[in-house]
Design an enzyme around this catalytic site. Structure first.
Site, PDB file in Angstrom:
ATOM      1  N   HIS A   1      -4.903   6.609   0.004  1.00 18.71           N
ATOM      2  CA  HIS A   1      -3.903   5.827   0.005  1.00 18.71           C
ATOM      3  C   HIS A   1      -4.643   4.326  -1.386  1.00 18.71           C
ATOM      4  CE1 HIS A   1      -6.905   4.165   3.475  1.00 18.71           C
ATOM      5  NE2 HIS A   1      -6.506   3.323   3.252  1.00 18.71           N
TER       6      HIS A   1
ATOM      7  N   HIS B   1      -5.694   0.183  -2.112  1.00 18.33           N
ATOM      8  CA  HIS B   1      -5.663  -1.026  -1.113  1.00 18.33           C
ATOM      9  C   HIS B   1      -6.264  -1.709  -2.216  1.00 18.33           C
ATOM     10  CE1 HIS B   1      -9.103  -0.288   1.992  1.00 18.33           C
ATOM     11  NE2 HIS B   1      -7.357   0.152   2.015  1.00 18.33           N
TER      12      HIS B   1
ATOM     13  N   GLU C   1       0.590  -1.078   0.032  1.00 19.08           N
ATOM     14  CA  GLU C   1       0.572  -0.112  -0.202  1.00 19.08           C
ATOM     15  C   GLU C   1       0.870   1.660  -0.106  1.00 19.08           C
ATOM     16  OE1 GLU C   1      -2.904  -0.149   3.098  1.00 19.08           O
ATOM     17  OE2 GLU C   1      -4.271  -1.558   2.191  1.00 19.08           O
TER      18      GLU C   1
ATOM     19  N   ASP D   1      -8.495   2.460   8.762  1.00 19.17           N
ATOM     20  CA  ASP D   1      -9.336   3.664   7.906  1.00 19.17           C
ATOM     21  C   ASP D   1      -9.505   4.282   8.760  1.00 19.17           C
ATOM     22  OD1 ASP D   1      -7.429   2.692   6.291  1.00 19.17           O
ATOM     23  OD2 ASP D   1      -8.882   2.195   4.475  1.00 19.17           O
TER      24      ASP D   1
END
Length: 172
Positions: free
Chosen positions: A101, A103, A37, A114
């Site tokens: 970000h 995934h 990630e 999160d």
């Protein structure tokens, strides 16, 4: 001139992102099992005349961030240094907008981790709303979060399809 793409339009506002930033985020998509990630902060400005949000800067992963297959933790102080320098250099035009970000999934959903992080940011942040982008293999998911919300509101999904990429890769 900065080229921006309208990646989301709601009844209240448009969210626009600098095309170069879309290409940068796309480079971090987790296509293989060894990809970790990645993420950073979103920095932009609100257009006073129509309240559209224009995201023109992002930070990218830095050495002290924690990156695994299913986790990204923004730990490196360089993200804050990046924002503070940008803020000083532009006399406060730009503001922290939120986080982004990746995934390792086609259609990204936020995790419990999160959610905890977004709640912490909402409590600490002076702005009423933050936006959180999760970059998946097929879509970008965009959530809105504020201090009063228990859960983030999904405000849109954007497909990484060829039409979207072609519309947003041309020079201005």
């Amino acid at each position: 001139m900065v080229c921006v793409a309208v990646i989301l339009e709601t009844n209240k506002r448009k969210i626009k992102v600098n095309n170069t930033l879309l290409q940068i985020m796309r480079q971090y998509i987790q296509f293989t099992h060894s990809d970790t990630e990645a993420g950073g902060i979103l920095v932009g400005r609100e257009n006073i005349s129509d309240s559209n949000l224009i995201i023109e800067h992002i930070s990218t992963p830095l050495p002290n961030d924690i990156r695994t297959r299913c986790r990204y933790i923004r730990k490196d102080e360089g993200h804050i240094d990046f924002y503070n320098q940008l803020y000083r250099d532009t006399n406060g035009i730009y503001a922290y907008v939120g986080e982004w970000h990746t995934h390792p999934e086609d259609v990204p959903r936020y995790s419990i981790i999160d959610l905890k992080n977004w709640k912490r940011i909402a409590k600490e942040h002076p702005m009423d709303k933050q936006y959180h982008f999760i970059i998946g293999r097929q879509q970008i998911a965009i959530w809105e979060m504020n201090k009063k919300q228990i859960k983030p509101i999904l405000i849109g999904m954007v497909d990484w399809n060829e039409k979207f990429l072609q519309e947003n890769s041309s020079e201005c």
